[in-house]
Design a protein around this motif. Structure first.
Motif, short mmCIF file in Angstrom:
data_model
loop_
_atom_site.label_atom_id
_atom_site.label_comp_id
_atom_site.label_asym_id
_atom_site.label_seq_id
_atom_site.Cartn_x
_atom_site.Cartn_y
_atom_site.Cartn_z
N LEU A 28 0.83 -1.21 0.00
CA LEU A 28 0.00 0.00 0.00
C LEU A 28 0.86 1.26 0.00
O LEU A 28 0.54 2.25 -0.66
N LYS A 29 1.97 1.18 0.72
CA LYS A 29 2.88 2.33 0.77
C LYS A 29 3.49 2.59 -0.60
O LYS A 29 3.60 3.73 -1.05
N GLU A 30 3.90 1.51 -1.27
CA GLU A 30 4.47 1.64 -2.61
C GLU A 30 3.45 2.20 -3.60
O GLU A 30 3.80 3.01 -4.48
N GLU A 31 2.22 1.78 -3.47
CA GLU A 31 1.17 2.22 -4.39
C GLU A 31 0.57 3.56 -4.00
O GLU A 31 -0.24 4.11 -4.75
N ASN A 32 0.96 4.06 -2.83
CA ASN A 32 0.40 5.31 -2.31
C ASN A 32 -1.13 5.24 -2.28
O ASN A 32 -1.83 6.18 -2.66
N ALA A 33 -1.63 4.10 -1.82
CA ALA A 33 -3.07 3.85 -1.80
C ALA A 33 -3.57 3.86 -0.36
O ALA A 33 -2.84 3.53 0.58
N ALA A 34 -4.83 4.22 -0.18
CA ALA A 34 -5.47 4.20 1.14
C ALA A 34 -6.84 3.55 0.99
O ALA A 34 -7.87 4.23 0.88
N PRO A 35 -6.88 2.22 0.97
CA PRO A 35 -8.16 1.52 0.81
C PRO A 35 -9.06 1.70 2.02
O PRO A 35 -8.63 2.17 3.08
N ARG A 36 -10.33 1.30 1.85
CA ARG A 36 -11.30 1.43 2.92
C ARG A 36 -11.32 0.15 3.76
O ARG A 36 -11.35 -0.97 3.22
N LEU A 37 -11.30 0.33 5.07
CA LEU A 37 -11.25 -0.79 6.00
C LEU A 37 -12.41 -0.69 6.99
O LEU A 37 -12.59 0.35 7.64
N LEU A 38 -13.17 -1.76 7.13
CA LEU A 38 -14.18 -1.85 8.19
C LEU A 38 -13.52 -2.59 9.36
O LEU A 38 -13.18 -3.76 9.24
N LEU A 39 -13.34 -1.87 10.45
CA LEU A 39 -12.63 -2.40 11.62
C LEU A 39 -13.63 -2.74 12.72
O LEU A 39 -14.17 -1.83 13.37
N HIS A 40 -13.86 -4.02 12.93
CA HIS A 40 -14.70 -4.41 14.06
C HIS A 40 -13.96 -4.10 15.36
O HIS A 40 -12.78 -4.42 15.51
N SER A 41 -14.67 -3.47 16.29
CA SER A 41 -14.05 -3.07 17.56
C SER A 41 -14.83 -3.65 18.73
O SER A 41 -16.06 -3.67 18.72
N CYS A 42 -14.09 -4.08 19.75
CA CYS A 42 -14.72 -4.60 20.96
C CYS A 42 -14.81 -3.54 22.05
O CYS A 42 -15.69 -3.60 22.91
N CYS A 43 -13.88 -2.56 22.03
CA CYS A 43 -13.88 -1.52 23.06
C CYS A 43 -12.85 -0.46 22.68
O CYS A 43 -12.02 -0.66 21.79
N ALA A 44 -12.88 0.67 23.38
CA ALA A 44 -11.96 1.76 23.09
C ALA A 44 -10.50 1.41 23.41
O ALA A 44 -9.61 1.69 22.60
N PRO A 45 -10.18 0.83 24.57
CA PRO A 45 -8.78 0.51 24.85
C PRO A 45 -8.13 -0.38 23.79
O PRO A 45 -7.00 -0.12 23.37
N CYS A 46 -8.84 -1.41 23.35
CA CYS A 46 -8.28 -2.31 22.33
C CYS A 46 -8.17 -1.62 20.98
O CYS A 46 -7.31 -1.97 20.16
N SER A 47 -9.03 -0.63 20.74
CA SER A 47 -9.02 0.07 19.45
C SER A 47 -7.93 1.12 19.37
O SER A 47 -7.52 1.51 18.27
N SER A 48 -7.46 1.61 20.51
CA SER A 48 -6.56 2.77 20.52
C SER A 48 -5.31 2.55 19.68
O SER A 48 -5.03 3.32 18.75
N TYR A 49 -4.55 1.50 20.00
CA TYR A 49 -3.33 1.25 19.23
C TYR A 49 -3.64 0.87 17.79
O TYR A 49 -2.94 1.30 16.86
N VAL A 50 -4.68 0.06 17.59
CA VAL A 50 -5.01 -0.39 16.24
C VAL A 50 -5.34 0.81 15.34
O VAL A 50 -4.91 0.88 14.18
N LEU A 51 -6.08 1.77 15.87
CA LEU A 51 -6.41 2.97 15.10
C LEU A 51 -5.17 3.81 14.85
O LEU A 51 -4.97 4.33 13.74
N GLU A 52 -4.34 3.98 15.86
CA GLU A 52 -3.10 4.74 15.68
C GLU A 52 -2.24 4.11 14.58
O GLU A 52 -1.64 4.82 13.76
N TYR A 53 -2.19 2.81 14.54
CA TYR A 53 -1.38 2.05 13.60
C TYR A 53 -1.97 2.05 12.19
O TYR A 53 -1.33 2.49 11.22
N LEU A 54 -3.21 1.60 12.06
CA LEU A 54 -3.78 1.36 10.73
C LEU A 54 -4.28 2.63 10.05
O LEU A 54 -4.42 2.64 8.82
N SER A 55 -4.54 3.68 10.81
CA SER A 55 -5.05 4.91 10.17
C SER A 55 -3.99 5.60 9.31
O SER A 55 -4.30 6.53 8.57
N ASN A 56 -2.76 5.12 9.38
CA ASN A 56 -1.71 5.62 8.48
C ASN A 56 -1.79 4.98 7.10
O ASN A 56 -1.10 5.42 6.17
N TYR A 57 -2.62 3.95 6.97
CA TYR A 57 -2.69 3.20 5.71
C TYR A 57 -4.10 3.08 5.14
O TYR A 57 -4.24 2.82 3.94
#
Length: 271
Positions: A84-113
């Motif tokens: 994705l970085k090579e293609e400079n693409a930002a596809p759409r992702l549906l992220l199932h979440s169980c709670c805010a604490p578990c989502s915090s790092y995942v959002l910080e990480y994946l929202s860059n892509y």
């Protein structure tokens, strides 16, 4: 007395009898009437070696032995993110979440892509006030965290009766067994359906960030459900590379409510 190497153990001591659809492991015979402590310890070592090989291998119905290797889903994710970085693409992702604490790092990480929609579907959560509190915390976190790409929120239906129907006959099982796997499937099926209907490129879940969740099983089920629904499952094991510890840091930074149980009445009972 038995004197066999690990390879000979596989070939000579472990066999499978498959008759009438039934399988039985044959481990050979052990004679622990030893002349010395050394002989006893050697026999005992061989016995433990057999148990180890049984644990590390899967034996099919024809008696063939296959080594079971855990898949490193973080490496699979790395390859997708590099592309994705090579293609400079930002596809759409549906992220199932169980709670805010578990989502915090995942959002910080994946929202860059990805352009992410957080999908909150958790019929297992009990009582209802716990469900509402988790929704509120998740909305607040999304509103306060900075992201490279925009993050949206979508709440699914709260269907506790559907969860209890799924759990029938498995109420007695401890956490981390078949009831939990069925719960993974229930939530991932709904996420895949929402992802397919919304024309998302991928779907995945935050659940693998928890040390108490089975990442291998989550990814197996996610891939199966994705194939059934016609949407790609994003492989993940978010606890890797300090992901879980980072979620603790972010939870403290944003003063997130951290529940002390998974969410269902059965896990609360085991607390």
């Amino acid at each position: 007395m038995l004197r066999l190497s690990g390879k000979r153990i596989e070939q000579s001591l472990i066999s499978v009898c498959a008759q009438g659809g039934r399988k039985a492991l044959v481990l050979g015979s052990f004679d622990f009437r030893c002349d010395s402590v050394y002989d006893f310890l050697l026999n005992f070592y061989i016995f433990l070696s057999i148990l180890y090989h049984m644990y590390k291998h899967r034996i099919d119905g024809k008696g063939r032995m296959h080594r079971v290797n855990k898949v490193n889903y973080q490496i699979q994710l790395d390859k997708i993110l590099d592309r994705l970085k090579e293609e400079n693409a930002a596809p759409r992702l549906l992220l199932h979440s169980c709670c805010a604490p578990c989502s915090s790092y995942v959002l910080e990480y994946l929202s860059n892509y990805f352009r992410i929609t957080v999908f909150y579907y958790n019929p297992n959560i009990s009582p209802e006030r716990e469900y509402i509190q988790r929704v509120q915390e998740l909305r607040r976190l999304i509103g306060e965290m900075p992201f490279r790409y925009p993050v949206c929120f979508q709440e699914g239906a709260y269907e506790p009766d559907r969860f209890y129907e799924m759990a029938k006959g498995m109420e007695h099982l401890p956490e981390g067994q078949e009831r939990c796997f069925a719960c993974y499937r229930l939530r991932l099926q709904e996420a895949a359906l929402a992802g397919k209907e919304g024309n998302y490129d991928y779907f995945t879940t935050t659940l693998s960030i928890s040390p108490l969740k089975n990442a291998q099983k989550l990814n197996e089920i996610g891939n199966q459900v994705g194939e059934e629904r016609g949407i790609a499952y994003l492989p993940s094991d978010f606890k890797k590379r300090g992901g879980y510890n980072r979620s603790l840091e972010l939870s403290a930074q944003y003063h997130l409510y951290r529940q002390n149980y998974c969410g269902c009445v059965f896990s609360k009972r085991e607390d």
